[in-house]
Design a protein around this motif. Structure first.
Motif, PDB file in Angstrom:
ATOM      1  N   PRO A 192       0.815  -1.224   0.000  1.00  0.00           N
ATOM      2  CA  PRO A 192       0.000   0.000   0.000  1.00  0.00           C
ATOM      3  C   PRO A 192       0.844   1.269   0.000  1.00  0.00           C
ATOM      4  O   PRO A 192       0.310   2.361  -0.200  1.00  0.00           O
ATOM      5  CB  PRO A 192      -0.806  -0.122   1.294  1.00  0.00           C
ATOM      6  CG  PRO A 192       0.035  -0.992   2.188  1.00  0.00           C
ATOM      7  CD  PRO A 192       0.708  -1.961   1.276  1.00  0.00           C
ATOM      8  N   TYR A 193       2.154   1.132   0.201  1.00  0.00           N
ATOM      9  CA  TYR A 193       3.036   2.303   0.257  1.00  0.00           C
ATOM     10  C   TYR A 193       3.610   2.697  -1.106  1.00  0.00           C
ATOM     11  O   TYR A 193       4.139   3.796  -1.250  1.00  0.00           O
ATOM     12  CB  TYR A 193       4.189   2.041   1.222  1.00  0.00           C
ATOM     13  CG  TYR A 193       3.741   1.784   2.641  1.00  0.00           C
ATOM     14  CD1 TYR A 193       3.122   2.792   3.388  1.00  0.00           C
ATOM     15  CD2 TYR A 193       3.919   0.544   3.228  1.00  0.00           C
ATOM     16  CE1 TYR A 193       2.704   2.563   4.694  1.00  0.00           C
ATOM     17  CE2 TYR A 193       3.508   0.304   4.539  1.00  0.00           C
ATOM     18  CZ  TYR A 193       2.898   1.309   5.260  1.00  0.00           C
ATOM     19  OH  TYR A 193       2.484   1.082   6.544  1.00  0.00           O
ATOM     20  N   VAL A 194       3.529   1.807  -2.097  1.00  0.00           N
ATOM     21  CA  VAL A 194       4.108   2.093  -3.413  1.00  0.00           C
ATOM     22  C   VAL A 194       3.043   2.696  -4.328  1.00  0.00           C
ATOM     23  O   VAL A 194       1.962   2.131  -4.500  1.00  0.00           O
ATOM     24  CB  VAL A 194       4.689   0.818  -4.048  1.00  0.00           C
ATOM     25  CG1 VAL A 194       5.164   1.091  -5.473  1.00  0.00           C
ATOM     26  CG2 VAL A 194       5.858   0.297  -3.212  1.00  0.00           C
ATOM     27  N   TYR A 195       3.375   3.851  -4.907  1.00  0.00           N
ATOM     28  CA  TYR A 195       2.460   4.513  -5.844  1.00  0.00           C
ATOM     29  C   TYR A 195       2.699   4.024  -7.270  1.00  0.00           C
ATOM     30  O   TYR A 195       1.810   3.478  -7.910  1.00  0.00           O
ATOM     31  CB  TYR A 195       2.640   6.031  -5.779  1.00  0.00           C
ATOM     32  CG  TYR A 195       2.349   6.635  -4.436  1.00  0.00           C
ATOM     33  CD1 TYR A 195       1.100   6.518  -3.844  1.00  0.00           C
ATOM     34  CD2 TYR A 195       3.347   7.328  -3.738  1.00  0.00           C
ATOM     35  CE1 TYR A 195       0.832   7.076  -2.595  1.00  0.00           C
ATOM     36  CE2 TYR A 195       3.091   7.893  -2.491  1.00  0.00           C
ATOM     37  CZ  TYR A 195       1.836   7.764  -1.931  1.00  0.00           C
ATOM     38  OH  TYR A 195       1.577   8.324  -0.700  1.00  0.00           O
ATOM     39  N   GLU A 196       3.899   4.261  -7.788  1.00  0.00           N
ATOM     40  CA  GLU A 196       4.216   3.872  -9.164  1.00  0.00           C
ATOM     41  C   GLU A 196       5.522   3.086  -9.196  1.00  0.00           C
ATOM     42  O   GLU A 196       6.415   3.301  -8.359  1.00  0.00           O
ATOM     43  CB  GLU A 196       4.322   5.105 -10.063  1.00  0.00           C
ATOM     44  CG  GLU A 196       3.000   5.852 -10.210  1.00  0.00           C
ATOM     45  CD  GLU A 196       3.079   6.981 -11.217  1.00  0.00           C
ATOM     46  OE1 GLU A 196       3.322   6.701 -12.414  1.00  0.00           O
ATOM     47  OE2 GLU A 196       2.898   8.151 -10.806  1.00  0.00           O
ATOM     48  N   LEU A 197       5.620   2.193 -10.179  1.00  0.00           N
ATOM     49  CA  LEU A 197       6.813   1.360 -10.357  1.00  0.00           C
ATOM     50  C   LEU A 197       7.154   1.360 -11.844  1.00  0.00           C
ATOM     51  O   LEU A 197       6.313   1.022 -12.669  1.00  0.00           O
ATOM     52  CB  LEU A 197       6.544  -0.052  -9.851  1.00  0.00           C
ATOM     53  CG  LEU A 197       7.679  -1.067  -9.894  1.00  0.00           C
ATOM     54  CD1 LEU A 197       7.503  -2.121  -8.801  1.00  0.00           C
ATOM     55  CD2 LEU A 197       7.769  -1.761 -11.260  1.00  0.00           C
ATOM     56  N   ILE A 198       8.373   1.749 -12.165  1.00  0.00           N
ATOM     57  CA  ILE A 198       8.803   1.868 -13.557  1.00  0.00           C
ATOM     58  C   ILE A 198      10.085   1.069 -13.775  1.00  0.00           C
ATOM     59  O   ILE A 198      11.119   1.368 -13.156  1.00  0.00           O
ATOM     60  CB  ILE A 198       9.056   3.336 -13.936  1.00  0.00           C
ATOM     61  CG1 ILE A 198       7.801   4.179 -13.693  1.00  0.00           C
ATOM     62  CG2 ILE A 198       9.506   3.441 -15.388  1.00  0.00           C
ATOM     63  CD1 ILE A 198       8.002   5.659 -13.970  1.00  0.00           C
ATOM     64  N   PRO A 199      10.081   0.062 -14.642  1.00  0.00           N
ATOM     65  CA  PRO A 199      11.327  -0.642 -14.982  1.00  0.00           C
ATOM     66  C   PRO A 199      12.316   0.331 -15.623  1.00  0.00           C
ATOM     67  O   PRO A 199      11.941   1.186 -16.419  1.00  0.00           O
ATOM     68  CB  PRO A 199      10.864  -1.699 -15.988  1.00  0.00           C
ATOM     69  CG  PRO A 199       9.394  -1.850 -15.754  1.00  0.00           C
ATOM     70  CD  PRO A 199       8.910  -0.502 -15.334  1.00  0.00           C
ATOM     71  N   ILE A 200      13.580   0.198 -15.275  1.00  0.00           N
ATOM     72  CA  ILE A 200      14.630   1.071 -15.819  1.00  0.00           C
ATOM     73  C   ILE A 200      15.298   0.365 -16.986  1.00  0.00           C
ATOM     74  O   ILE A 200      15.907  -0.687 -16.827  1.00  0.00           O
ATOM     75  CB  ILE A 200      15.650   1.437 -14.724  1.00  0.00           C
ATOM     76  CG1 ILE A 200      14.960   2.274 -13.641  1.00  0.00           C
ATOM     77  CG2 ILE A 200      16.830   2.205 -15.327  1.00  0.00           C
ATOM     78  CD1 ILE A 200      15.787   2.490 -12.406  1.00  0.00           C
ATOM     79  N   GLY A 201      15.183   0.947 -18.167  1.00  0.00           N
ATOM     80  CA  GLY A 201      15.706   0.335 -19.376  1.00  0.00           C
ATOM     81  C   GLY A 201      17.036   0.900 -19.813  1.00  0.00           C
ATOM     82  O   GLY A 201      17.806   1.452 -19.012  1.00  0.00           O
ATOM     83  N   SER A 202      17.299   0.823 -21.098  1.00  0.00           N
ATOM     84  CA  SER A 202      18.612   1.174 -21.629  1.00  0.00           C
ATOM     85  C   SER A 202      18.925   2.669 -21.545  1.00  0.00           C
ATOM     86  O   SER A 202      20.089   3.064 -21.633  1.00  0.00           O
ATOM     87  CB  SER A 202      18.729   0.712 -23.080  1.00  0.00           C
ATOM     88  OG  SER A 202      17.714   1.300 -23.875  1.00  0.00           O
ATOM     89  N   LYS A 203      17.906   3.506 -21.351  1.00  0.00           N
ATOM     90  CA  LYS A 203      18.154   4.947 -21.259  1.00  0.00           C
ATOM     91  C   LYS A 203      18.531   5.387 -19.845  1.00  0.00           C
ATOM     92  O   LYS A 203      18.894   6.546 -19.634  1.00  0.00           O
ATOM     93  CB  LYS A 203      16.940   5.726 -21.753  1.00  0.00           C
ATOM     94  CG  LYS A 203      16.676   5.514 -23.237  1.00  0.00           C
ATOM     95  CD  LYS A 203      15.449   6.284 -23.713  1.00  0.00           C
ATOM     96  CE  LYS A 203      15.195   6.029 -25.192  1.00  0.00           C
ATOM     97  NZ  LYS A 203      13.965   6.709 -25.668  1.00  0.00           N
ATOM     98  N   GLY A 204      18.444   4.493 -18.887  1.00  0.00           N
ATOM     99  CA  GLY A 204      18.960   4.770 -17.554  1.00  0.00           C
ATOM    100  C   GLY A 204      17.992   5.377 -16.567  1.00  0.00           C
ATOM    101  O   GLY A 204      16.837   5.708 -16.885  1.00  0.00           O
ATOM    102  N   ILE A 205      18.477   5.535 -15.339  1.00  0.00           N
ATOM    103  CA  ILE A 205      17.665   6.018 -14.218  1.00  0.00           C
ATOM    104  C   ILE A 205      17.123   7.413 -14.472  1.00  0.00           C
ATOM    105  O   ILE A 205      15.938   7.691 -14.260  1.00  0.00           O
ATOM    106  CB  ILE A 205      18.496   6.004 -12.915  1.00  0.00           C
ATOM    107  CG1 ILE A 205      18.847   4.569 -12.511  1.00  0.00           C
ATOM    108  CG2 ILE A 205      17.749   6.709 -11.783  1.00  0.00           C
ATOM    109  CD1 ILE A 205      19.859   4.482 -11.390  1.00  0.00           C
ATOM    110  N   TYR A 206      17.987   8.296 -14.917  1.00  0.00           N
ATOM    111  CA  TYR A 206      17.572   9.694 -15.049  1.00  0.00           C
ATOM    112  C   TYR A 206      16.443   9.847 -16.065  1.00  0.00           C
ATOM    113  O   TYR A 206      15.499  10.613 -15.844  1.00  0.00           O
ATOM    114  CB  TYR A 206      18.755  10.578 -15.444  1.00  0.00           C
ATOM    115  CG  TYR A 206      18.383  12.035 -15.461  1.00  0.00           C
ATOM    116  CD1 TYR A 206      18.215  12.729 -14.268  1.00  0.00           C
ATOM    117  CD2 TYR A 206      18.171  12.704 -16.657  1.00  0.00           C
ATOM    118  CE1 TYR A 206      17.832  14.062 -14.274  1.00  0.00           C
ATOM    119  CE2 TYR A 206      17.795  14.035 -16.673  1.00  0.00           C
ATOM    120  CZ  TYR A 206      17.631  14.710 -15.479  1.00  0.00           C
ATOM    121  OH  TYR A 206      17.236  16.022 -15.488  1.00  0.00           O
TER     122      TYR A 206
END
Length: 238
Positions: free
Chosen positions: A164-178
């Motif tokens: 219940p604490y996580v809003y959004e989750l995005i896999p990090i691909g080849s373009k990186g974290i930023y």
């Protein structure tokens, strides 16, 4: 924008489609990175399935494009099935194999198809008071096979999405974290902001070995315990 295509399907329900591809990674002499074909298919399926899960969609089927050789079909399907099993999914697989011509490098594509209720997409739901973290380290090429201990497991992805604490989750691909950070801000109508993280912000995340989450600060200790040493805070600069 997230790497998922949404199409109207039924009243209040949309199709969600996500894909990933791999080339020059496999068992052929011309491949840049040697990896078992099953492992290559597993990571491609993992990316596509994570993309769907991250936006709140339930995967229903997988399409495999096999450009390696016809005889690899069953091996590749095993890798896809393994990714599905780790998310508690038993998915039908269809697709096609290149059987007319021999290729000198391995290549494959995996498309995951699912459904999501229009009002339940996990996109643009991060409030102003949220905090952020990267779970897992961004790895690419031989490092993926050499350092499995730094890869966010799919079982952990499922746990995070159920929290219940996580809003959004995005896999990090080849373009990186930023890059994924800027996409998260844009999806939430936020202005551009710099960020700081113990991990390299511009390194390729390869086959989504790590992921970006936005979360309720009240649950940080719970999430830290859940992720262990895979939890890396990401701080938005003023």
């Amino acid at each position: 924008m997230r790497d998922v295509l949404f199409l109207p399907f039924d009243d209040g329900v949309e199709l969600a489609i996500a894909a990933d591809g791999s080339a020059a990674v496999g068992e052929k002499p011309g491949d840049a990175v040697f990896a078992p074909a099953e492992t290559t298919a597993y990571f491609a399926a993992r990316v596509a399935l994570m993309e769907l899960a991250g936006v709140g969609a339930e995967a229903k089927a997988v399409v495999l494009q096999n450009f390696i050789a016809d005889e690899y079909w069953e091996v590749l399907c095993r890798g896809i099935k393994r990714a599905g099993d780790e998310l508690g999914l038993n998915l039908p697989i269809t697709g096609s194999s290149e059987s007319n011509f021999a290729t000198v490098q391995s290549a494959l594509g995996v498309t995951a198809i699912g459904t999501v209720a229009s009002g339940q997409k996990r996109i643009g739901i991060t409030p102003e008071a949220a905090q952020f973290a990267v779970v897992g380290r961004p790895l690419v090429g031989p490092a993926v096979l050499a350092h499995p201990e730094w890869i966010a497991p799919l079982s952990l992805v499922a746990e995070l999405l159920a929290s219940p604490y996580v809003y959004e989750l995005i896999p990090i691909g080849s373009k990186g974290i930023y890059y994924e950070w800027t996409q998260l801000l844009a999806a939430n109508g936020r202005r551009w902001r710099a960020c700081a993280c113990p991990l390299p912000l511009f390194a390729s995340g390869g086959p989504a070995t790590s992921l970006l989450i936005s979360y309720d600060p009240a649950g940080e200790q719970v999430l830290r315990r859940m992720a262990g040493r895979l939890f890396f805070p990401l701080f938005a600069e003023p």
